[in-house]
Every structure is written in C-alpha cells, then in structure tokens.
Design a protein around this motif. Structure first.
Motif, mmCIF file in Angstrom:
data_model
loop_
_atom_site.group_PDB
_atom_site.id
_atom_site.type_symbol
_atom_site.label_atom_id
_atom_site.label_comp_id
_atom_site.label_asym_id
_atom_site.label_seq_id
_atom_site.Cartn_x
_atom_site.Cartn_y
_atom_site.Cartn_z
ATOM 1 N N ASP A 190 95.677 38.522 52.023
ATOM 2 C CA ASP A 190 94.324 38.605 51.473
ATOM 3 C C ASP A 190 93.862 37.173 51.229
ATOM 4 N N HIS B 263 91.441 33.918 50.504
ATOM 5 C CA HIS B 263 90.312 33.413 49.732
ATOM 6 C C HIS B 263 90.193 31.917 49.967
ATOM 7 N N GLN B 264 89.208 31.302 49.348
ATOM 8 C CA GLN B 264 88.988 29.877 49.579
ATOM 9 C C GLN B 264 90.138 29.032 49.035
ATOM 10 N N GLU B 265 90.642 29.365 47.842
ATOM 11 C CA GLU B 265 91.656 28.532 47.204
ATOM 12 C C GLU B 265 93.043 29.150 47.223
ATOM 13 N N THR B 266 93.134 30.461 47.353
ATOM 14 C CA THR B 266 94.440 31.118 47.323
ATOM 15 C C THR B 266 94.540 32.164 48.426
ATOM 16 N N VAL B 267 95.774 32.517 48.739
ATOM 17 C CA VAL B 267 96.041 33.600 49.676
ATOM 18 C C VAL B 267 97.169 34.443 49.104
ATOM 19 N N THR C 144 101.757 34.683 45.830
ATOM 20 C CA THR C 144 100.461 34.022 45.955
ATOM 21 C C THR C 144 100.672 32.548 46.255
ATOM 22 N N THR D 250 95.886 27.456 49.363
ATOM 23 C CA THR D 250 95.433 27.297 50.744
ATOM 24 C C THR D 250 95.451 25.833 51.194
ATOM 25 N N THR E 220 87.628 36.598 57.287
ATOM 26 C CA THR E 220 86.738 36.314 56.166
ATOM 27 C C THR E 220 86.134 34.925 56.326
ATOM 28 N N TYR F 20 87.654 31.006 56.180
ATOM 29 C CA TYR F 20 88.840 30.770 55.361
ATOM 30 C C TYR F 20 90.136 31.163 56.061
ATOM 31 N N ASP G 107 93.260 41.840 44.748
ATOM 32 C CA ASP G 107 93.817 40.982 45.791
ATOM 33 C C ASP G 107 95.174 41.493 46.264
#
Length: 308
Positions: A12, A14-18, A37, A40, A65, A68, A99
């Motif tokens: 999943d 995102h801009q700062e985390t996956v 977690t 990125t 997404t 990203y 998430d």
C-alpha cells in the motif's frame, strides 16, 4: 478462493511510507502473514527489498497510485515479479479501509491470481515516453506563444497574417525580427527579407505591415518571441535525445513510418506509449483499449451509462 502463489506481497503505497504485507505458506493450508512499514526513501526501499528477499517473496503487487509507485518499482524491478494493479479493479470492501488492510487485501488477491497487471514498459521505453510527452507539452506552449504574437500584431494593426500563410516561416520571421528591433522597413529592405517562394506581392506585404505599433507592442512581442525561441531550442534538444533512444528501434520506426498518416514523430510516440513487444497484449482489442481508442461498455438494465 484457490491459492496459486506460495509467497507474495501486497504494497500500500503513499508519498512518505509504504505498508507491506507478505502472505506465505503452503497452497493447501492457511497462510501466515507478516506486515511491516517502510519509508519511501532509497534507504527505506532497499530495506523493503531486503525484507522481501529474506521472506523469499516471488511476486509483489502495488496500486498505480499517481507517481508514488515509480520509486518502489525502480528499486524492486529485477529482483521480484512485479504487478501493477489498476486501483479501480482492486477496491477493498467499504468500511474496512486502512493501510494495513489495503496491503493485506492486495496480497490476498495476488495469492489467488485475481489481479491483472498493467503494462509497464522497459526502462528505455519509459525514458522515451517521458521525452515524447514533454515534447508534446512544449509544442503546445510554443503554439500558445505564437497565438499571443498573432494577438499583439492584430492589436498593432499589422495584418501580416493576411498576406503570409505562415508568419513564422522564413519571410515572416525576418519581418518580425525587424519589427522587434524597431527598424524602419523600406521597400528595398523588404524585398530582401521576403523569400522568393512567397506568393504575396511586395506591395501587399508593405501595406500589411504599415500599422500603429507602439513601444508596448514591441515589448510584448519581444517577451513572447524570446520565450518561443527558448521553447524551439528545447524542442530541438528533445528531438536529438528522442532520436538517440530510438536507435535500437530503427526497424520498428521504419515500419510505422510506412503507414499512411504516420510520420517519424508519431512513430516515436507509438513506440513510447506501447513499446515494441506486442506479446504483452492479449489481443488486438486489448491493445486498442490500452491506446484509448476503444470505448468503454457500461450498461445496466438495458441502458448505456457514462463512465463516472
């Protein structure tokens, strides 16, 4: 649902985390789940790659997404079988969206073989795609500047567009540069500026450029002219880079260029958007759908609906 992949992961992004969820275990038994977690940043994504390798993951899925997913794809490409899923095709059950649950849902769908991967071309084709798309934007910006120059000329009562089919051709550029520099254009000088292939007479061109141009008009024309010249230089440099990237695909370019209505620029766009390996598309219909020339089919109760 029947399991098909022993060790797979859902990401999943995102801009700062996956958030990564790994599902592993025998296909005929209830699998185990491990969730972590990661950042990125490059360091975080390398840690993600090492973690997936430690768990012996073979397949990884992520949603397309925005942009990203690209950094993650670049790091994991070559080490795992990557699947890029269409976000509309893998929606989770409403009311169960977090998430962690999204990553777990993706992993479950992948384990059962229920996700169809989007087409992601090789790295050199992706680079070519960036260049051709940027070239298209620059051409649009150049056209906008040319339209602004047309507008300023009309405001200054200079009817150059009435006598020249293209005021940005050889003759038009010479005349415009003289106007920008504030030169007094005499008949003899105008005759030297006008190319011999120009159909309009010198008298008609002289009458067309006899306007009421002010300092303000010259300043505005100079702004637009300089920006247009910069864009033209940038487009020229882009063309050189595109030509270099097309070197391994000369045969394909020649084949596409042989199609009526397709020139080399269009051939470069075709290769950039669809690649050269047609085996990635299941059929000609699938290719047409990918190219955006196949209309969607949305019908319910006998009524055709728009795609919302």
């Amino acid at each position: 649902m029947e399991a098909m992949i022993e060790r797979c992961a859902g990401l999943d992004v995102h801009q700062e985390t996956v958030v990564a969820c790994v599902i592993f275990g025998p296909l005929d038994k209830k699998p185990k789940t491990s969730i972590e977690t990661f950042s990125t940043t490059t360091t975080g994504l390398l840690a993600l790659s090492d973690w997936l390798a430690t768990l012996q993951v073979s397949d990884v899925v992520m949603e397309s997404t925005g942009v990203y997913w690209k950094p993650i794809w670049n790091i994991l490409e070559g080490s795992f079988h990557l699947v890029l899923a269409n976000a509309r095709h893998v929606k989770n059950v409403p009311g169960r969206k977090t998430d962690v649950k999204d990553a777990e849902w993706l992993a479950k769908l992948l384990r059962c073989g229920l996700i169809e991967s989007n087409f992601v071309p090789p790295e050199d084709i992706r680079d070519l795609r960036d260049l051709t798309r940027y070239r298209k934007k620059l051409i649009h910006h150049r056209t906008s500047e040319q339209n602004r120059i047309h507008k300023i000329l009309q405001d200054a009562n200079i009817k150059l567009t009435s006598v020249l089919s293209d005021i940005f051709g050889v003759s038009g550029r010479r005349i415009l540069e003289a106007i920008l520099n504030g030169e007094k254009i005499e008949t003899d000088g105008l005759r030297k500026m006008v190319d011999w292939r120009t159909k309009a007479s010198i008298t008609d061109i002289a009458n067309a450029i006899n306007g009421r141009i002010r300092r303000h008009h010259r300043d505005m024309l100079r702004y637009h002219w300089e920006h247009m010249s910069y864009l033209e230089k940038a487009i020229e440099e882009l063309e050189k880079q595109i030509d270099q990237l097309l070197s391994p695909y000369r045969k394909e370019v020649e084949l596409l260029d042989g199609i009526p209505g397709v020139n080399k620029a269009a051939a470069a766009t075709f290769i950039a958007e669809m690649g050269v390996d047609m085996s990635v598309f299941k059929s000609a219909k699938h290719l047409a759908s990918w190219a955006g020339v196949s209309p969607g089919n949305y019908e319910s109760a006998g009524k055709k609906k728009k795609n919302e």
